[in-house]
Design an enzyme around this catalytic site. Structure first.
Site, short mmCIF file in Angstrom:
data_model
loop_
_atom_site.label_atom_id
_atom_site.label_comp_id
_atom_site.label_asym_id
_atom_site.label_seq_id
_atom_site.Cartn_x
_atom_site.Cartn_y
_atom_site.Cartn_z
N CYS A 116 0.81 -1.23 0.00
CA CYS A 116 0.00 0.00 0.00
C CYS A 116 0.83 1.27 0.00
CB CYS A 116 -0.95 0.00 1.19
SG CYS A 116 -1.89 -1.53 1.28
N HIS A 240 -2.91 6.64 3.37
CA HIS A 240 -3.39 5.37 2.84
C HIS A 240 -4.77 5.08 3.41
CE1 HIS A 240 -3.94 1.34 1.68
NE2 HIS A 240 -3.55 0.79 2.81
N ASN A 270 -10.13 -0.57 0.93
CA ASN A 270 -8.67 -0.48 0.84
C ASN A 270 -8.22 -1.01 -0.51
OD1 ASN A 270 -5.92 -0.86 0.98
ND2 ASN A 270 -5.93 -1.77 3.02
N1 ACO Z 1 -17.95 -8.52 11.47
C1 ACO Z 1 -18.33 -8.71 12.74
N2 ACO Z 1 -17.48 -9.09 13.73
C2 ACO Z 1 -16.19 -9.20 13.39
C3 ACO Z 1 -15.73 -9.02 12.08
C4 ACO Z 1 -16.67 -8.67 11.10
N3 ACO Z 1 -16.33 -8.47 9.81
N4 ACO Z 1 -14.40 -9.23 12.06
C5 ACO Z 1 -14.04 -9.53 13.30
N5 ACO Z 1 -15.12 -9.54 14.12
C6 ACO Z 1 -15.20 -9.81 15.55
C7 ACO Z 1 -14.00 -10.62 16.01
O1 ACO Z 1 -14.22 -12.00 15.83
C8 ACO Z 1 -13.94 -10.22 17.47
O2 ACO Z 1 -14.90 -10.96 18.20
P1 ACO Z 1 -14.54 -11.56 19.67
O3 ACO Z 1 -14.24 -10.34 20.48
O4 ACO Z 1 -15.77 -12.27 20.02
O5 ACO Z 1 -13.33 -12.41 19.42
C9 ACO Z 1 -14.38 -8.77 17.48
O6 ACO Z 1 -15.13 -8.58 16.27
C10 ACO Z 1 -13.23 -7.80 17.51
O7 ACO Z 1 -12.31 -8.18 16.48
P2 ACO Z 1 -10.95 -7.42 16.30
O8 ACO Z 1 -10.13 -8.16 15.30
O9 ACO Z 1 -10.37 -7.19 17.65
O10 ACO Z 1 -11.47 -6.06 15.68
P3 ACO Z 1 -10.66 -4.75 15.42
O11 ACO Z 1 -11.29 -3.63 16.14
O12 ACO Z 1 -9.17 -4.94 15.59
O13 ACO Z 1 -10.95 -4.49 13.88
C11 ACO Z 1 -9.85 -4.71 11.76
C12 ACO Z 1 -10.50 -5.43 12.92
C13 ACO Z 1 -10.91 -3.82 11.12
C14 ACO Z 1 -9.34 -5.71 10.77
C15 ACO Z 1 -8.70 -3.82 12.31
O14 ACO Z 1 -7.87 -4.59 13.14
C16 ACO Z 1 -7.87 -3.22 11.20
O15 ACO Z 1 -8.33 -2.41 10.43
N6 ACO Z 1 -6.57 -3.55 11.15
C17 ACO Z 1 -5.66 -3.01 10.15
C18 ACO Z 1 -5.85 -3.70 8.85
C19 ACO Z 1 -5.16 -3.01 7.71
O16 ACO Z 1 -5.01 -1.81 7.70
N7 ACO Z 1 -4.75 -3.79 6.74
C20 ACO Z 1 -4.25 -3.30 5.52
C21 ACO Z 1 -2.80 -3.00 5.54
S1 ACO Z 1 -2.29 -2.30 4.04
C22 ACO Z 1 -1.81 -3.49 2.88
O17 ACO Z 1 -0.66 -3.68 2.64
C23 ACO Z 1 -2.85 -4.28 2.15
#
Ligand code: ACO
Length: 323
Positions: A116, A240, A270
């Site tokens: 990214c 980004h 993204n």
């Molecule tokens: N819908 C509903 N519930 C969900 C979902 C979903 N899509 N995904 C996860 N959950 C649940 C999980 O199972 C968890 O449940 P639990 O507490 O019962 O275990 C709860 O929601 C919280 O999950 P987390 O993973 O802790 O959620 P978080 O707030 O961290 O959000 C996310 C997840 C959106 C993926 C976040 O961590 C994020 O954006 N991370 C960065 C990702 C990123 O930027 N990636 C791209 C990098 S750039 C590149 O090179 C491509």
């Protein structure tokens, strides 16, 4: 944290273009595919819908053609096509070669992959080519992440999408737009976000989130220091487009009000290498940048990479680095 030395042959962006595949996938569509909700996705990411489909070559041709038309360049003066992509259509040859041919260009063409951060890497590279004699560069960021997304994995499928953004960068007599830049990579963090050849994306979202904020802030501060400007004078930050909470946290730590951030992720998701040029083009088309304004591009991605650049829009009249 490289600053651009006084006397370097400068460059400015003179045209831009974007491409998104016609198919829109909303959060409500995703609700039909796995256990999630529109409310959860919007609250945790800011994303409402994304575009999926198309090829990296096809989207790049569309955005590249718009950028060339807008700049009005003589095609014979384009010396290179630099395509930032994580998702080339083939392993060999580079997707940029097909893009070059379809756009009627005869020049160097190569792909770069910095996830990214790729577009910002490509833009810095384009300035380097111009500093060493190139006249005009077509710089494109395109990704078709839908092809490497596991559409049964709610942790990643809510985030990733397809798109393309392109700019034409032209040599100028004056100092040009690029004041300072920073490129970074930490290969020890590879395991947090990767896709094997022929495989799908694996991601430890929480760890990526934590590191993303830190490395974006670090890279942005280095570029701003290299440019010799004050962060308070940044008119527009183009981050980004991964997650609105990452952008929010990074802006807060940098002391940049969110109103100064360009955001399109609510409707694009993204799009990796395309995310910064898509957000930049959106802000430019909305008239958010005037000549002389300071623009900060800052990205992070798999690698984990980070990249940032400070541009003075229009090239500025004053010397690049009055040392
Ligand atoms: N819908 C509903 N519930 C969900 C979902 C979903 N899509 N995904 C996860 N959950 C649940 C999980 O199972 C968890 O449940 P639990 O507490 O019962 O275990 C709860 O929601 C919280 O999950 P987390 O993973 O802790 O959620 P978080 O707030 O961290 O959000 C996310 C997840 C959106 C993926 C976040 O961590 C994020 O954006 N991370 C960065 C990702 C990123 O930027 N990636 C791209 C990098 S750039 C590149 O090179 C491509």
């Amino acid at each position: 944290m490289p600053h651009v030395p006084a006397g370097t042959r400068g460059a400015v962006i003179t045209g831009w273009g974007t491409a998104l595949p016609p198919k829109v996938l909303t959060n409500h569509d995703l609700e039909q595919m796995f256990d999630t909700s529109d409310q959860w996705i919007v609250e945790r990411t800011g994303i409402r819908e994304r575009h999926v489909g198309g090829t990296t070559v096809g989207l790049s041709i569309e955005s590249g053609r718009q950028a060339l038309e807008m700049s009005g360049v003589d095609l014979a003066e384009i010396d290179a096509v630099v395509l930032a992509t994580t998702t080339p259509d083939r392993t060999v040859p580079a997707s940029s070669a097909a893009v070059q041919h379809e756009l009627g260009l005869r020049c160097g063409a190569f792909d770069i992959n910095a996830a990214c951060s790729g577009f910002t890497y490509a833009l810095v590279l384009a300035h380097g080519l111009i500093a060493t004699g190139a006249r005009k560069i077509l710089c494109i960021g395109t990704d078709t992440l839908a092809r490497i997304t596991d559409w049964t994995d709610r942790n990643t499928a809510i985030l990733f999408a397809d798109g393309s953004g392109a700019v034409v960068v032209e040599a100028v007599d004056g100092p040009g737009q690029l004041l300072g830049w920073d490129l970074d990579a930490d290969g020890s963090a590879e395991r947090f976000l990767y896709s094997d050849i022929g495989g799908l994306i694996h991601m430890e979202g929480k760890e990526v989130f934590r590191r993303a904020v830190r490395i974006m802030v670090d890279s942005a501060q280095k570029s701003v220091a290299a440019a010799g400007v004050d962060i308070a004078d940044i008119k527009l930050v183009v981050p980004h487009q991964a997650n609105i909470r990452i952008i929010d946290a990074a802006c807060e730590r940098l002391g940049i009000p969110m109103e100064r951030a360009a955001t399109v992720l609510h409707r694009t998701g993204n799009t990796s290498s395309a995310s910064i040029p898509l957000a930049l083009a959106d802000a430019l088309s909305a008239g958010r940048v005037a000549d002389g304004d300071l623009v900060l591009l800052v990205g992070f991605g798999a690698g984990m990479t980070a990249a940032s650049a400070v541009l003075r829009w229009g090239g500025g009249a004053e010397p690049v680095n009055p040392l």
